[in-house]
Enzyme design. Structure first.
Site, PDB file in Angstrom:
ATOM      1  CB  THR A  36       2.438  -0.417   9.414  1.00  0.00           C
ATOM      2  OG1 THR A  36       1.936   0.253  10.588  1.00  0.00           O
ATOM      3  CG2 THR A  36       3.665   0.331   8.905  1.00  0.00           C
ATOM      4  CB  ALA A  55     -10.188   0.187   0.366  1.00  0.00           C
ATOM      5  CG  ASP A 102      -9.873  -6.520   8.285  1.00  0.00           C
ATOM      6  OD1 ASP A 102      -9.024  -5.714   8.717  1.00  0.00           O
ATOM      7  OD2 ASP A 102     -10.527  -6.327   7.233  1.00  0.00           O
ATOM      8  CB  ILE A 159      -0.948  -0.017   1.212  1.00  0.00           C
ATOM      9  CG1 ILE A 159      -1.966  -1.149   1.071  1.00  0.00           C
ATOM     10  CG2 ILE A 159      -1.672   1.325   1.349  1.00  0.00           C
ATOM     11  CD1 ILE A 159      -2.842  -1.351   2.288  1.00  0.00           C
ATOM     12  N   GLY A 213      -4.170 -13.117  -4.667  1.00  0.00           N
ATOM     13  CA  GLY A 213      -3.681 -12.043  -3.815  1.00  0.00           C
ATOM     14  C   GLY A 213      -4.753 -11.298  -3.059  1.00  0.00           C
ATOM     15  CB  VAL A 235     -14.327   1.605   7.342  1.00  0.00           C
ATOM     16  CG1 VAL A 235     -15.598   0.828   7.029  1.00  0.00           C
ATOM     17  CG2 VAL A 235     -14.009   1.528   8.825  1.00  0.00           C
ATOM     18  CE  LYS A 273     -12.021  -3.337   6.755  1.00  0.00           C
ATOM     19  NZ  LYS A 273     -12.130  -3.867   5.393  1.00  0.00           N
ATOM     20  N   GLY A 307      -7.647  -4.002  -2.259  1.00  0.00           N
ATOM     21  CA  GLY A 307      -6.642  -3.780  -3.292  1.00  0.00           C
ATOM     22  C   GLY A 307      -5.790  -2.570  -2.962  1.00  0.00           C
TER      23      GLY A 307
END
Length: 922
Positions: free
Chosen positions: A654, A710, A777, A573, A763, A708, A781, A898
């Protein structure tokens, strides 16, 4: 009997003195002849002299008047023109060269070349002592006064310095003559210093006499070099011409009338077209040597420019001109093309060290421009200081037109005298500043409340103790009686001044100035704005001074918004974000005046730092080859403190809890934070609440849109709903791009394990798919959204349905997990089949139930017509049910996973930060 015209009767004695040096031929031509002829004729003698300053106009440089005498003669009368050598006005240009400019033999030769290339008809060249020589001369006096025998060897070093310079530049009679004079001067100085050594004390006049020799030697060497180059040149000891009188502490005032008279006499005796004059030194009216005090050579040049009514005064130095700010503190300070006299005076007063503060005064009355130029960069045009510089057409609507520059004064203290008994009492301010005057302190700035109950002023920090003591003594009774509440001292202060022609009457300048300080998290202790409209002065903490200077300079000169960016975590990222910045930064700077400078990149092992901005076209190569050992503390300090941009932001790319734990400290010190890292907002509730409280009460910003969804505007949408008064009932969504992809692909007869394996290969999953399948995860959120809605929930309060079979949760390796997962396909296949039989699909969702103040993460079934059933790929979808959007929820849908979209979300937060700091909308 001779009958004189009124003007002649007034100035004839002066005329005789000026003509005393004329040769015999001139006297013969001007003699009045008498005879016994019967006719009475009138004869006229025309002389050219320089009138005093009060009768002289700016332009003419020669003046005629007629001296008439009625005589009886039998000889025809004639008018005999007599040309005076006194020529002043626009034919003269003044050049001043500082000590750095004449610091070596080569530099003196460069000075001579510049003088010879100047095509002015007449030139006066004012020179300082060679570099460091004045310090050496004062050191001689100090050594002699303290009876330090080393003064003799120190004087020998002065002799050798000038002897070597002369040998490198001169030869023949010129060299012999100068060395003879130098030897004589050194011997005289030895005798004088010996006397001071014996007495243990030297008078100020002795000190001035000794210190001024550096200028004498510089002037003599340069004039000899010019004569060697074929120039008709002489040198002037300005102690013979320039008369000054003491004017308080460490200042002198020129006596222009006496100096002009002496200059006229000197020009009669020395009619050269090129004159090399000594700077810095002068004489008292009693012809006692003195100086114009430290850095007075500029003042010398300006005074001589006024006395000569010169066309221009050029001050040669080692910088390209007057800068918009001290380039040692603001590396992107720009050279100003023009300044008005008043602007230049203000900037010199507030610390711009290109000019002596009093240099402007002599030339103002004759509109003589001063040009500051760099002797080491002749291609630079320099800065022109004149009456009212023209405003460039292209800048007429730019605030930079009105704010020319910024300057600072350090090592100050504020003294605040306050009390209700001061209001309306005549003479209080007089008593305050009378006490300050009595102790000889210098007041730099004054600020008084309109209610009159508080007066504060700034003085040098070294003087503040004696000032405070004097005030407490003077107002002892008022303090005891309570009429004054306190005499408070605020140490460790600095002054920041913004200077510009009429800027105070220009709407928006003050607002922009103070907004820039506020956005840089800098507190202003006091404010003063003169009605002259040339400066706005603020007092700040000394530790904030450089950052304050950079903040306001950045706001007015670099761009609408300049931000120093530090990237933490150049992984997938972070690397994608750096590449996006590489492609877009130049466009942003040009179109929206937003300057995003990446000043540092830090990974787990290495970091790359830059003082001016990392070249993002090759950041990976630079990070690998020139990176140093990673040190987060050093990295943060560099991004925040060590450069010219005041606004700093750290972008945490990170997923580290350790990094997130630093957010509070960073925000507290004025560093903005942007992150996709969910750990801070979903961690312990007390830490989250402290973080948000700090964010709200300061001017630092904390943006986390990408935590939340992306790049989807989920947090932005939620804030808009809340801030416009809508009430959130429920938030429900598919928040994981990975799980969205898995359940969008989990159709027909495909097994769950095959779909997970496919997602991992593409990926979409974490390296260990259990991190996605466990639902933690998604729970983070949900917690972030719940807390944004005001729910005080911990992560442990959210029930999470894990998709990892219990027997596989502790499997040693990822490979083992992937190998054993197919044996558990039947359980979830059964759930899928049941849903299909009911015309529904499985979706892994997170829900925030605001009404019931709870949240949940679980696998749910939705009708095939439901928006959640219409997804494809790794899309996310979030549904907001509110009082406004009750029957038809507000839907936000799009790619939720992504590197590109996540980095895009971070980039969007960067632009949002810039907008909040003052950048215009695009």
């Amino acid at each position: 009997m001779a009958l004189l015209t009124p003007i002649a009767s007034l100035y004839l004695p002066r005329l005789y003195s000026q003509l005393a040096a004329h040769d015999a031929t001139a006297e013969t031509k001007s003699r009045i002849c008498l005879s016994s002829a019967s006719s009475l004729l009138q004869r006229a003698l025309i002389y050219k002299i320089g009138l005093p300053s009060d009768l002289r106009k700016r332009e003419p440089c020669n003046f005629n008047f007629k001296v008439s005498a009625s005589v009886t003669t039998d000889v025809l009368t004639t008018e005999v023109p007599v040309k005076s050598p006194i020529v002043k006005g626009d034919t003269w240009s003044i050049h001043k060269f500082g000590g750095t400019c004449v610091g070596t033999a080569q530099r003196i030769q460069n000075v001579a070349n510049i003088v010879m290339e100047d095509n002015s008809e007449r030139k006066l060249v004012v020179v300082s002592a060679m570099s460091k020589v004045t310090d050496m001369m004062y050191d001689l006096i100090e050594k002699a006064q303290s009876r330090d025998d080393s003064y003799e060897s120190a004087l020998d070093a002065v002799y050798e310095k000038h002897k070597l310079t002369a040998v490198n530049l001169l030869d023949g009679d010129e060299l012999a003559s100068f060395l003879s004079i130098l030897t004589r001067d050194i011997n005289n100085l030895k005798a004088m210093l010996r006397a001071i050594y014996i007495a243990g004390h030297g008078t100020e006049s002795f000190s001035a006499f000794v210190a001024g020799h550096g200028e004498l030697w510089s002037a003599q060497i340069l004039s000899a070099v010019l004569r060697k180059g074929g120039i008709d040149c002489t040198w002037m000891d300005t102690r013979d011409v320039l008369i000054v009188t003491p004017a308080g502490s460490n200042q002198v005032d020129p006596d222009y009338e006496d100096s002009e008279h002496r200059l006229d006499n000197w020009l009669v005796k020395n009619p050269s077209k090129v004159v090399v004059a000594t700077g810095f030194i002068a004489s008292t009216p009693q012809n006692i040597p003195t100086t114009l005090k430290r850095d007075g050579s500029d003042f010398s040049a300006a005074i001589m420019g006024a006395l000569f009514r010169a066309r221009q005064v050029t001050i040669w130095t080692d910088v390209d001109g007057v800068y918009s700010a001290d380039p040692r503190k603001v590396s992107e300070a720009v050279v100003l093309n023009t300044l008005s006299y008043q602007e230049a005076w203000e900037m010199s007063y507030f610390g711009a060290n290109v000019l002596h503060p009093r240099t402007i005064i002599p030339v103002m009355q004759y509109d003589i421009p001063i040009v500051i130029r760099n002797i080491f960069n002749l291609s630079a045009p320099g800065t022109k200081i004149c009456r009212t510089p023209a405003i460039e057409v292209e800048e007429k609507d730019n605030l930079v037109t009105y704010v020319k520059g910024f300057a600072t004064i350090d090592n100050l203290a504020l003294v605040n005298v306050e009390g209700t008994g001061m209001a309306g009492v005549p003479g209080t301010a007089s008593d305050i500043f009378g006490a300050v005057k009595d102790v000889g302190a210098n007041v730099i700035m004054i600020s008084q409340a309109s209610s009159e109950h508080s007066v504060c002023f700034a003085v040098p920090e070294k003087e503040v103790k004696v000032v405070a003591k004097a005030l407490e003594t003077r107002f002892r009774q008022a303090l005891s009686a309570g009429r004054l509440s306190q005499v408070a001292v605020i140490p460790n202060c600095s002054i920041l001044a913004a200077v510009g022609q009429k800027m105070a009457s220009t709407p928006g300048v003050s607002a922009t100035l103070f907004n820039a300080l506020a956005q840089a998290n800098i507190n202003v202790r006091a404010i003063a704005q003169g009605c002259s409209e040339y400066n706005i002065t603020v007092v700040v903490k000394r530790e904030d001074c450089v950052r304050a200077l950079r903040a306001v300079h950045s706001r007015f000169y670099l761009s609408k918004t300049s931000i120093a960016v530090g990237i933490i975590g150049p992984g997938l990222i972070g690397a994608t974000l750096l590449n996006q910045l590489r492609d877009q930064a130049a466009v942003l700077k040009e179109k929206s005046k937003t300057d995003l400078r990446v000043m540092g990149i830090i990974g787990s092992k290495k970091m790359l730092l830059s003082d001016t901005g990392i070249d993002l076209s090759k950041w990976e190569e630079l990070h690998k080859e020139k990176g140093e050992k990673a040190d987060l503390e050093k990295f943060v300090h560099h991004v925040h403190k060590n450069h010219f941009i005041p606004n700093a932001v750290l972008v945490d790319c990170t997923s580290s809890t350790d990094v997130a734990d630093h957010y509070h400290d960073w925000l507290h010190t004025g560093i903005h934070v942007i992150t996709p890292n969910k750990k801070a907002n979903s961690g312990p509730l007390d830490k989250y609440l402290r973080l948000r409280a700090l964010q709200r009460q300061s001017f630092t910003h904390y943006f986390y849109e990408a935590t939340v969804g992306a790049g989807l505007p989920i947090m932005h949408t939620l804030r808009d709903l809340l801030q416009t008064g809508d009430k959130i009932i429920k938030i429900e969504g598919i928040f994981s791009g990975t799980l969205s992809y898995i359940f969008n692909s989990f159709v027909d007869m495909r097994s769950f394990s095959d779909v997970v394996m496919e997602a991992k290969a593409a990926g979409y999953t974490e390296p260990d798919p259990r991190d996605d399948l466990a639902g933690t995860d998604v729970a983070r959120k949900v917690i972030i959204l719940a807390r944004e809605c005001g729910l005080k929930l911990e992560l442990s309060d959210i029930p999470v349905q894990s998709l990892v079979p219990d027997p596989l949760k502790e499997t040693a390796s990822v490979d083992d997990f992937m190998q054993q997962l197919p044996s558990f396909d039947s359980d979830i296949a059964t759930k899928r089949q049941a849903a299909e039989d009911a015309g529904e699909v499985l979706r892994y969702v997170g829900v925030v139930d605001v009404t019931n103040q709870k949240g949940v993460v679980e696998l749910r079934r939705y009708k095939k017509q439901h928006p959640f059933a219409q997804l494809s790929g790794s899309d996310n979808i979030i549904s907001f049910t509110t009082e406004r959007y009750n029957k038809q929820p507000l839907i936000v849908r799009g790619p939720g996973a992504g590197a590109e979209v996540t980095a895009g979300g971070i980039f969007s937060d960067l632009l949002r930060l810039a907008s909040n700091l003052g950048a215009p909308s695009c």
